[in-house]
Enzyme design. Structure first.
Site, PDB file in Angstrom:
ATOM      1  CG  LEU A   9      -1.753  -1.145   1.469  1.00 62.34           C
ATOM      2  CD1 LEU A   9      -2.757  -0.606   2.700  1.00 62.34           C
ATOM      3  CD2 LEU A   9      -2.519  -1.556   0.253  1.00 62.34           C
ATOM      4  N   GLY A  53       1.408  -5.505   0.780  1.00 62.94           N
ATOM      5  CA  GLY A  53       0.690  -5.346  -0.667  1.00 62.94           C
ATOM      6  C   GLY A  53       0.908  -6.017  -1.482  1.00 62.94           C
ATOM      7  CG  ASN A  74       5.602  -5.765   6.333  1.00 57.27           C
ATOM      8  OD1 ASN A  74       4.608  -5.785   5.629  1.00 57.27           O
ATOM      9  ND2 ASN A  74       6.358  -4.859   6.301  1.00 57.27           N
ATOM     10  CD  GLU A  75      -0.088  -6.772   5.917  1.00 54.30           C
ATOM     11  OE1 GLU A  75       0.691  -7.661   6.082  1.00 54.30           O
ATOM     12  OE2 GLU A  75      -0.461  -6.117   4.619  1.00 54.30           O
TER      13      GLU A  75
HETATM   14  C1  LIG Z   1     -10.298  -4.358  15.313  1.00 59.04           C
HETATM   15  C2  LIG Z   1     -10.584  -4.164  13.985  1.00 59.04           C
HETATM   16  C3  LIG Z   1     -10.005  -4.594  12.793  1.00 59.04           C
HETATM   17  C4  LIG Z   1     -10.331  -4.195  11.366  1.00 59.04           C
HETATM   18  C5  LIG Z   1      -9.551  -4.425  10.363  1.00 59.04           C
HETATM   19  C6  LIG Z   1      -9.490  -3.649   9.332  1.00 59.04           C
HETATM   20  C7  LIG Z   1      -8.562  -3.788   8.175  1.00 59.04           C
HETATM   21  C8  LIG Z   1      -7.302  -2.833   8.755  1.00 59.04           C
HETATM   22  C9  LIG Z   1      -6.602  -2.759   7.367  1.00 59.04           C
HETATM   23  C10 LIG Z   1      -5.082  -2.288   7.738  1.00 59.04           C
HETATM   24  C11 LIG Z   1      -4.476  -2.348   6.139  1.00 59.04           C
HETATM   25  C12 LIG Z   1      -3.814  -3.637   5.811  1.00 59.04           C
HETATM   26  C13 LIG Z   1      -3.068  -3.801   4.682  1.00 59.04           C
HETATM   27  C14 LIG Z   1      -1.786  -3.285   4.675  1.00 59.04           C
HETATM   28  C15 LIG Z   1      -0.748  -3.682   3.364  1.00 59.04           C
HETATM   29  C16 LIG Z   1       0.175  -3.016   3.340  1.00 59.04           C
HETATM   30  O1  LIG Z   1       0.948  -3.001   2.039  1.00 59.04           O
HETATM   31  S1  LIG Z   1       1.046  -1.872   4.305  1.00 59.04           S
HETATM   32  C17 LIG Z   1       2.421  -1.115   3.581  1.00 59.04           C
HETATM   33  C18 LIG Z   1       3.595  -2.169   4.004  1.00 59.04           C
HETATM   34  N1  LIG Z   1       4.886  -1.722   3.217  1.00 59.04           N
HETATM   35  C19 LIG Z   1       6.024  -1.860   3.774  1.00 59.04           C
HETATM   36  O2  LIG Z   1       6.143  -2.145   5.015  1.00 59.04           O
HETATM   37  C20 LIG Z   1       7.274  -1.520   2.904  1.00 59.04           C
HETATM   38  C21 LIG Z   1       7.935  -0.398   3.318  1.00 59.04           C
HETATM   39  N2  LIG Z   1       9.173  -0.278   2.399  1.00 59.04           N
HETATM   40  C22 LIG Z   1      10.109  -0.888   2.559  1.00 59.04           C
HETATM   41  O3  LIG Z   1      10.346  -1.648   3.598  1.00 59.04           O
HETATM   42  C23 LIG Z   1      11.233  -0.452   1.610  1.00 59.04           C
HETATM   43  O4  LIG Z   1      11.055   0.820   1.221  1.00 59.04           O
HETATM   44  C24 LIG Z   1      11.632  -1.244   0.571  1.00 59.04           C
HETATM   45  C25 LIG Z   1      11.896  -2.720   1.089  1.00 59.04           C
HETATM   46  C26 LIG Z   1      10.329  -1.798  -0.132  1.00 59.04           C
HETATM   47  C27 LIG Z   1      12.573  -0.848  -0.652  1.00 59.04           C
HETATM   48  O5  LIG Z   1      13.696  -0.593   0.043  1.00 59.04           O
HETATM   49  P1  LIG Z   1      14.600   0.894  -0.434  1.00 59.04           P
HETATM   50  O6  LIG Z   1      15.070   0.389  -1.890  1.00 59.04           O
HETATM   51  O7  LIG Z   1      15.937   0.740   0.393  1.00 59.04           O
HETATM   52  O8  LIG Z   1      13.731   1.980  -0.389  1.00 59.04           O
HETATM   53  P2  LIG Z   1      13.659   3.096   0.614  1.00 59.04           P
HETATM   54  O9  LIG Z   1      14.897   4.013   0.657  1.00 59.04           O
HETATM   55  O10 LIG Z   1      13.176   2.410   1.885  1.00 59.04           O
HETATM   56  O11 LIG Z   1      12.447   3.957   0.211  1.00 59.04           O
HETATM   57  C28 LIG Z   1      12.342   4.847  -0.953  1.00 59.04           C
HETATM   58  C29 LIG Z   1      11.343   5.725  -0.794  1.00 59.04           C
HETATM   59  O12 LIG Z   1       9.996   5.171  -1.016  1.00 59.04           O
HETATM   60  C30 LIG Z   1       9.117   5.506   0.284  1.00 59.04           C
HETATM   61  N3  LIG Z   1       8.385   4.319   0.577  1.00 59.04           N
HETATM   62  C31 LIG Z   1       8.756   3.130   0.974  1.00 59.04           C
HETATM   63  N4  LIG Z   1       7.433   2.195   1.056  1.00 59.04           N
HETATM   64  C32 LIG Z   1       6.773   2.893   0.832  1.00 59.04           C
HETATM   65  C33 LIG Z   1       5.064   2.602   1.056  1.00 59.04           C
HETATM   66  N5  LIG Z   1       4.612   1.510   1.473  1.00 59.04           N
HETATM   67  N6  LIG Z   1       4.424   3.852   0.881  1.00 59.04           N
HETATM   68  C34 LIG Z   1       4.822   4.890   0.733  1.00 59.04           C
HETATM   69  N7  LIG Z   1       5.913   5.181   0.483  1.00 59.04           N
HETATM   70  C35 LIG Z   1       6.968   4.268   0.614  1.00 59.04           C
HETATM   71  C36 LIG Z   1      10.339   5.648   1.396  1.00 59.04           C
HETATM   72  O13 LIG Z   1       9.630   6.695   2.513  1.00 59.04           O
HETATM   73  C37 LIG Z   1      11.367   6.420   0.534  1.00 59.04           C
HETATM   74  O14 LIG Z   1      10.582   7.699   0.594  1.00 59.04           O
HETATM   75  P3  LIG Z   1      11.454   9.098   0.347  1.00 59.04           P
HETATM   76  O15 LIG Z   1      12.295   8.931  -0.969  1.00 59.04           O
HETATM   77  O16 LIG Z   1      12.558   9.089   1.474  1.00 59.04           O
HETATM   78  O17 LIG Z   1      10.660  10.303   0.341  1.00 59.04           O
END
Ligand SMILES: CCCCCCCCCCCC/C=C/CC(=O)SCCNC(=O)CCNC(=O)[C@H](O)C(C)(C)COP(=O)(O)OP(=O)(O)OC[C@H]1O[C@@H](n2cnc3c(N)ncnc32)[C@H](O)[C@@H]1OP(=O)(O)O
Length: 303
Positions: free
Chosen positions: A109, A154, A178-179
């Site tokens: 996401l 995601g 990893n949520e």
């Molecule tokens: C009790 C009631 C219950 C009710 C339940 C209801 C339901 C609740 C729902 C909840 C939602 C559930 C679903 C979630 C799914 C998801 O997908 S959550 C997102 C999770 N993603 C991550 O954790 C990944 C995070 N990113 C990383 O680990 C790394 O960026 C990478 C391994 C992918 C890449 O590493 P690298 O190449 O070193 O890049 P970075 O320098 O880390 O990042 C560059 C740049 O991108 C930005 N960024 C990274 N990931 C994201 C992201 N997911 N979203 C937005 N932006 C992201 C990062 O901040 C850097 O930005 P800048 O260049 O510094 O500005």
């Protein structure tokens, strides 16, 4: 998409994705490098590049939303449209989904879509996520994920919606849901997709721990089907595709539907409630604080 039996396979779009794309290049076709005839023409959009090969009936679809292919609303919408376009073209029987961004398949996401946004925006965003999952999970085409980079959350769900997964053998390319480590919870249909792939006990552990598996462990637990050297991901994905396309379409499609329909129907029955749960959950102050802290940590980690 209609099957020979008349069964409608993928749900019709409940979104109106076109509205989002005014002013983008979606639908434009251009010759592929070194390409000539129709079979070598690319099409796509700003964030999704499609390289169709009419001769083989296989298209390569590349995510290109730098830097990390975060699933922004625009990327989700463009993916749905590109998928629909290929499904409606009888030339195509399979798609290889891969990344055009170095080292990352998909970061999941786009957290900026749910951090500091109003409930209406979060709802629109979540509906787009549901739509893409439903369309991919039930697609009548063979979908092979050629995972050439990190694949958390995601990103993992996108890969699990495919029929088969080939992962590049690089310890940095971890895959999983990893949520919990972000303080959020995978909704039931992500959990169901996980359970359908790796079984109940392995999911129970991996979901609670927020495990991200390196390639060898991902293979062992059954999250991916093959782990190969990075330069062989594409060719292996093509070999896998050939294996799946050797089966008559109607038999494979009906079998896929039989295996996946109940899981998809569960979301279809409670789509609105799922959206409301998502919105009320992510809009809580405490969750917003966790998400902001996580984004900040990601930004500071750089360099
Ligand atoms: C009790 C009631 C219950 C009710 C339940 C209801 C339901 C609740 C729902 C909840 C939602 C559930 C679903 C979630 C799914 C998801 O997908 S959550 C997102 C999770 N993603 C991550 O954790 C990944 C995070 N990113 C990383 O680990 C790394 O960026 C990478 C391994 C992918 C890449 O590493 P690298 O190449 O070193 O890049 P970075 O320098 O880390 O990042 C560059 C740049 O991108 C930005 N960024 C990274 N990931 C994201 C992201 N997911 N979203 C937005 N932006 C992201 C990062 O901040 C850097 O930005 P800048 O260049 O510094 O500005």
């Amino acid at each position: 998409m209609a099957l020979a039996s008349g069964v409608r396979f993928a749900p019709r779009a409940l979104l109106r994705p076109w509205a989002l794309l005014r002013g983008t290049t979606l639908g434009r076709t251009e010759p592929a490098a070194g390409g000539g005839g129709d079979g070598a023409r690319r099409f796509g959009s700003q964030r999704v590049l499609v390289e169709p090969d009419a001769a083989s009936g296989v298209a390569v679809m590349k995510l290109r939303n730098p830097p990390v292919n975060a699933l922004s609303l625009e990327l989700l919408t463009e993916l749905v449209i590109s998928l629909e376009k290929l499904e409606n073209d009888k030339t195509f029987r399979g798609i290889i989904l891969t990344s055009d961004c170095p080292r990352v398949f998909c970061a999941g996401l786009d957290l900026t879509e749910i951090c500091g946004r109003n409930p209406a925006h979060c709802a629109e965003y979540w509906k787009a996520m549901q739509e893409l999952w439903l369309r991919m999970y039930l697609s009548s085409l063979v979908l092979v994920a050629a995972i050439n980079g990190a694949c958390p959350a995601g990103g993992c769900i996108i890969a699990l919606s495919c029929d088969c997964r080939v992962l590049a053998d690089n310890p940095k390319y971890r895959i999983g849901l990893n949520e919990t480590l972000l303080g959020i919870i995978a909704p039931f249909w992500l959990k169901d997709t996980y359970v359908n792939t790796i079984g109940h006990r392995a999911s129970e552990q991996a979901l609670q721990l927020g495990s991200l598996f390196p390639p060898a462990e991902a293979l062992q637990v059954g999250l991916v089907d093959q782990v190969v050297p990075e330069d062989q991901v594409q060719s292996t994905a093509l070999s896998e595709m050939a294996r799946w396309l050797a089966v008559p379409d109607h038999a494979r499609q009906l079998t896929k539907n039989m295996m996946r329909k109940a899981t998809a129907d569960r979301l279809l029955r409670q789509r609105d409630a799922d959206t409301q749960n998502f919105v009320s959950f992510v809009c809580r102050d405490s969750i917003q604080k966790s998400l902001q802290a996580y984004l900040e940590k990601l930004r500071q980690r750089k360099g």
